[in-house]
Enzyme design. Structure first.
Site, PDB file in Angstrom:
ATOM      1  N   SER A 138      41.348  44.935  46.852  1.00 36.79           N
ATOM      2  CA  SER A 138      41.476  45.729  45.630  1.00 36.79           C
ATOM      3  C   SER A 138      41.071  47.159  45.936  1.00 36.79           C
ATOM      4  O   SER A 138      40.471  47.446  46.982  1.00 36.79           O
ATOM      5  CB  SER A 138      40.572  45.141  44.539  1.00 36.79           C
ATOM      6  OG  SER A 138      40.399  46.030  43.450  1.00 36.79           O
ATOM      7  N   TYR A 151      32.622  41.515  41.085  1.00 36.82           N
ATOM      8  CA  TYR A 151      33.929  41.615  41.724  1.00 36.82           C
ATOM      9  C   TYR A 151      33.925  42.684  42.815  1.00 36.82           C
ATOM     10  O   TYR A 151      34.441  42.470  43.922  1.00 36.82           O
ATOM     11  CB  TYR A 151      34.987  41.933  40.663  1.00 36.82           C
ATOM     12  CG  TYR A 151      36.408  41.870  41.166  1.00 36.82           C
ATOM     13  CD1 TYR A 151      36.963  40.659  41.560  1.00 36.82           C
ATOM     14  CD2 TYR A 151      37.203  43.010  41.220  1.00 36.82           C
ATOM     15  CE1 TYR A 151      38.270  40.589  42.017  1.00 36.82           C
ATOM     16  CE2 TYR A 151      38.508  42.949  41.677  1.00 36.82           C
ATOM     17  CZ  TYR A 151      39.041  41.740  42.069  1.00 36.82           C
ATOM     18  OH  TYR A 151      40.328  41.665  42.524  1.00 36.82           O
TER      19      TYR A 151
END
Length: 278
Positions: A138, A151
């Protein structure tokens, strides 16, 4: 895109919906034999009903990982050429609001289980003398965003693990690439909010008002600014799997490119100031 490589059998994780399912459809259309995986047996059955070879892999369960990988190899006639590690989930919430169990669960899914499956793949690919591994990271794999501490932590850890692995695998015929995605249309946001409901004690948080006003409103939000469809990920994935000279890293969406530049040219204080206003 360069000429397609000879590799044609790929295992993809997290295929029940979103990017994983788009990757299954896109690579099958390009001539790949796709072995799709999902955690839920009903999702595995649905993938089979749609004509895919499919196995059950649960990142929280070592036995499931080993059995699922072995079954995938069998379905691939004894040779898997590629692995796309797509499965994982988000965990919204400020760092101080994360109980240990929440952090352990998201690391189990996004790092520990992924790593275990990858090690099975490396052993298999080393025996074959070649292979491609693509890690779905990401934009927060190399920067940070507020309210996403768990995350962010897992993706930073994945990047460090993958960078080391890539260096160690030089000369083996196994290439490892990272996909750094920004906002992409999928069910990821909805599933992440379910984790928020499960783990975050909203009433006892000093951020309670923010959560109620901002986070709960995100349930009804539409597309994010600069959001792309999952086909943007599939395009970069195909290059990572098929190109004779695949890149080590692929940025997907404008925010990913912008963040990559800013993290290189700005000092930490300036980055903190910018991110603090997002």
């Amino acid at each position: 895109m360069e000429a397609r490589a000879m590799a044609r059998r790929v295992l993809i994780t997290g295929c029940s919906s979103g990017i994983g399912r788009a990757a299954c459809d896109g690579l099958r259309a390009r001539g790949w034999t796709v072995i799709a995986s999902a955690r839920n047996p009903d999702d595995v059955a649905a993938l089979k009903a749609d004509g895919f070879l499919a196995v059950r892999i649960d990142h929280h369960d070592s036995a499931s990982i080993a059995a699922g990988f072995a079954e995938a190899v069998t379905l691939a006639d004894g040779r898997l050429d590629a692995l796309f590690n797509n499965a994982g989930h988000g965990m919204p919430g400020a760092a101080e609001d994360l109980p240990r169990g929440a952090l352990e669960e998201v690391f189990s899914s996004n790092l520990f289980g992924l790593h275990e499956l990858t090690c099975h793949a490396i052993t298999h690919m080393r025996a074959n003398g070649a292979g491609r591994i693509v890690q779905h990271s990401s934009v927060v794999g190399f920067t940070a965003l507020k309210w996403r501490a768990a995350y962010v932590a897992t993706k930073h850890a994945l990047e460090g693990l993958t960078n080391t692995m890539r260096i160690e695998l030089r000369g083996t015929g196994i290439h490892v690439a990272i996909l750094n995605t920004g906002p992409v249309t999928s069910g990821f946001r909805h599933r992440s909010m379910a984790q928020f409901d499960r783990w975050i004690d909203l009433d006892r948080s000093r951020h309670a008002e923010f959560y109620r006003v901002k986070w709960l409103a995100r349930r009804e939000a539409g597309r994010d600014l600069f959001e792309l469809g999952p086909e943007a990920v599939v395009k970069k994935l195909a290059h990572a799997l098929e190109s004779r000279r695949p890149r080590r890293r692929y940025y997907i969406t404008t925010p990913a490119y912008v963040a990559a530049v800013l993290t290189r040219i700005l000092p930490d204080a300036a980055q903190d100031w910018i991110i603090g206003r997002l």
